[in-house]
Motif scaffolding. Sequence first.
Motif, mmCIF file in Angstrom:
data_model
loop_
_atom_site.group_PDB
_atom_site.id
_atom_site.type_symbol
_atom_site.label_atom_id
_atom_site.label_comp_id
_atom_site.label_asym_id
_atom_site.label_seq_id
_atom_site.Cartn_x
_atom_site.Cartn_y
_atom_site.Cartn_z
ATOM 1 N N ALA A 196 0.785 -1.073 -0.124
ATOM 2 C CA ALA A 196 -0.014 0.197 -0.092
ATOM 3 C C ALA A 196 0.891 1.474 -0.096
ATOM 4 O O ALA A 196 0.736 2.156 -0.685
ATOM 5 N N LEU A 197 1.750 1.049 0.545
ATOM 6 C CA LEU A 197 2.651 2.445 0.811
ATOM 7 C C LEU A 197 3.508 2.620 -0.507
ATOM 8 O O LEU A 197 3.706 3.967 -1.088
ATOM 9 N N ALA A 198 3.999 1.365 -1.252
ATOM 10 C CA ALA A 198 4.526 1.702 -2.565
ATOM 11 C C ALA A 198 3.375 2.267 -3.477
ATOM 12 O O ALA A 198 3.946 2.960 -4.267
ATOM 13 N N ALA A 199 2.003 1.746 -3.394
ATOM 14 C CA ALA A 199 1.235 2.351 -4.360
ATOM 15 C C ALA A 199 1.084 3.787 -3.957
ATOM 16 O O ALA A 199 0.859 4.572 -5.122
ATOM 17 N N ASN A 206 1.764 8.193 -11.224
ATOM 18 C CA ASN A 206 0.852 8.110 -12.283
ATOM 19 C C ASN A 206 -0.408 7.641 -11.898
ATOM 20 O O ASN A 206 -0.423 6.287 -11.223
ATOM 21 N N PRO A 207 -1.496 8.078 -12.320
ATOM 22 C CA PRO A 207 -2.850 7.723 -11.777
ATOM 23 C C PRO A 207 -3.098 6.084 -12.137
ATOM 24 O O PRO A 207 -3.552 5.420 -11.286
ATOM 25 N N GLU A 208 -2.914 5.693 -13.379
ATOM 26 C CA GLU A 208 -3.015 4.484 -13.881
ATOM 27 C C GLU A 208 -2.325 3.342 -12.940
ATOM 28 O O GLU A 208 -2.745 2.356 -12.844
ATOM 29 N N THR A 215 -2.850 -0.293 -6.352
ATOM 30 C CA THR A 215 -3.948 -0.492 -5.274
ATOM 31 C C THR A 215 -4.790 -1.695 -5.442
ATOM 32 O O THR A 215 -5.114 -2.315 -4.592
ATOM 33 N N ARG A 216 -5.324 -2.063 -6.688
ATOM 34 C CA ARG A 216 -6.046 -3.154 -6.985
ATOM 35 C C ARG A 216 -5.053 -4.410 -6.731
ATOM 36 O O ARG A 216 -5.616 -5.543 -6.219
ATOM 37 N N ALA A 217 -4.056 -4.639 -7.005
ATOM 38 C CA ALA A 217 -3.148 -5.659 -6.864
ATOM 39 C C ALA A 217 -2.770 -5.748 -5.186
ATOM 40 O O ALA A 217 -3.009 -7.029 -4.758
#
Length: 93
Positions: free
Chosen positions: A7-10, A15-17, A23-25
């Motif tokens: 989650a921190l990495a996300a 880049n939004p995409e 986040t989904r992963a």
Amino acid sequence: MHPRLSALAALRLTNPEQKVAATRATAALAATNSIATDPLRTVGDDVGVPGRPERPLRVAATAVQKRSPFTPEGRAALIHSICHIEFNAIKMV
């Protein structure tokens, strides 16, 4: 990788995409792992998290104008102050 670190990495992505995909992963990973065995924290895992200045400006309570909590501006200032207090309490954990 622990879901928290994923989650921190996300969160750090700009880049939004890429952020949505990461986040989904992370959500999918968290849904499949009932108990994470990886470390919850790593050295420097909070570096680069948005919204955290290196040295925040401290202002004395006597240096700001008084606002009534019964006005929209006063309520906003009160909520903002409470958010800062809670944010700092969370960061101490």
